[in-house]
Scaffold this motif. Structure first.
Motif, PDB file in Angstrom:
ATOM      1  N   GLY A 124      24.384   1.452  31.300  1.00  0.00           N
ATOM      2  CA  GLY A 124      23.860   0.092  31.269  1.00  0.00           C
ATOM      3  C   GLY A 124      24.868  -0.975  31.636  1.00  0.00           C
ATOM      4  N   VAL A 125      26.144  -0.598  31.796  1.00  0.00           N
ATOM      5  CA  VAL A 125      27.181  -1.581  32.100  1.00  0.00           C
ATOM      6  C   VAL A 125      26.967  -2.193  33.476  1.00  0.00           C
ATOM      7  CG1 VAL A 125      29.645  -1.876  32.554  1.00  0.00           C
ATOM      8  CG2 VAL A 125      28.887  -0.582  30.552  1.00  0.00           C
ATOM      9  N   GLY A 126      26.692  -1.356  34.478  1.00  0.00           N
ATOM     10  CA  GLY A 126      26.486  -1.872  35.824  1.00  0.00           C
ATOM     11  C   GLY A 126      25.315  -2.827  35.899  1.00  0.00           C
ATOM     12  N   MET A 127      24.217  -2.482  35.235  1.00  0.00           N
ATOM     13  CA  MET A 127      23.040  -3.352  35.272  1.00  0.00           C
ATOM     14  C   MET A 127      23.318  -4.668  34.564  1.00  0.00           C
ATOM     15  SD  MET A 127      20.097  -3.453  36.664  1.00  0.00           S
ATOM     16  CE  MET A 127      19.892  -1.731  37.124  1.00  0.00           C
ATOM     17  N   ARG A 128      24.031  -4.604  33.443  1.00  0.00           N
ATOM     18  CA  ARG A 128      24.371  -5.836  32.737  1.00  0.00           C
ATOM     19  C   ARG A 128      25.255  -6.722  33.616  1.00  0.00           C
ATOM     20  NH1 ARG A 128      25.216  -7.851  27.478  1.00  0.00           N
ATOM     21  NH2 ARG A 128      26.105  -9.933  27.719  1.00  0.00           N
ATOM     22  N   ALA A 129      26.232  -6.119  34.277  1.00  0.00           N
ATOM     23  CA  ALA A 129      27.154  -6.885  35.098  1.00  0.00           C
ATOM     24  C   ALA A 129      26.460  -7.495  36.314  1.00  0.00           C
ATOM     25  CB  ALA A 129      28.320  -6.005  35.547  1.00  0.00           C
TER      26      ALA A 129
END
Length: 203
Positions: A124-129
């Motif tokens: 989920g880090v990429g989507m949040r960023a």
């Protein structure tokens, strides 16, 4: 209530929620140059296997040219004090597409580079960023990627669908400076100030 693993580490959702995305500048140059090496190493497998230079490092000219350039925007992703990724954005003002073809939008933005360290991918880090990056520049976006990079291809198509459900386009564009390399895929869509339409996609 915090969700912690048995060893005290944050679980994937907590990690994604804790990511901070901020604008980057000259003070972040050294950190970004190091992250750039990881980024270029990842891409080498999909861009003709370009090796690093004689000193064992990939060139950072494209990154370095962004500092102090009003047509570029740099973002640094942080997990606590640790840098875990970055984005390089080209702001278009009528000059055409990132690939130099002149066929791009009259205005908008191109996501020229986007990177998250491997240990934090698919959580989920990429989507949040990317949500934060898109929200910083509402309007038309173009994002290139390599079809052979299957994880990235899935991710960017999900980003496009989250930003503009059913209203995004995709096309191949050749890469003149990399002869013999398959065309990049380019997606285009419009994103509002909210970035993505509340998706539960995690990457």
């Amino acid at each position: 209530m915090e969700r912690r693993m048995e060893d005290g580490r944050m679980d994937a959702q907590e990690t994604a929620d804790a990511i901070v995305v901020r604008g980057a500048g000259e003070a972040d140059r050294a950190v970004l140059q190091r992250l750039w090496q990881l980024f270029r190493h990842d891409l080498a497998a999909y861009q003709g296997g370009f090796p690093p230079g004689p000193g064992g490092l990939y060139g950072t000219e494209r990154l370095d040219a962004a500092f102090g350039n009003p047509d570029r925007a740099l973002f640094l992703f942080l997990s606590g004090p640790s840098p875990v990724g970055f984005a390089l954005v080209r702001v278009l003002d009528g000059g055409g597409a990132e690939d130099g073809s002149g066929s791009g939008p009259a205005s908008g933005a191109v996501l020229s580079a986007f990177f998250v360290v491997r240990g934090l991918r698919r959580g989920g880090v990429g989507m949040r960023a990317v949500r934060e990056v898109l929200a910083a520049h509402p309007g038309r976006w173009e994002i290139p990627f390599q079809e052979a990079n299957t994880g990235a291809a899935r991710f960017w198509r999900r980003v496009a669908e989250g930003a503009a459900p059913g209203a995004w386009t995709e096309e191949p564009r050749g890469v003149p400076v990399r002869l013999g390399v398959p065309p990049d895929r380019w997606i285009a869509f419009r994103a509002g100030s909210g970035g993505l339409v509340g998706s539960g996609i995690r990457t």
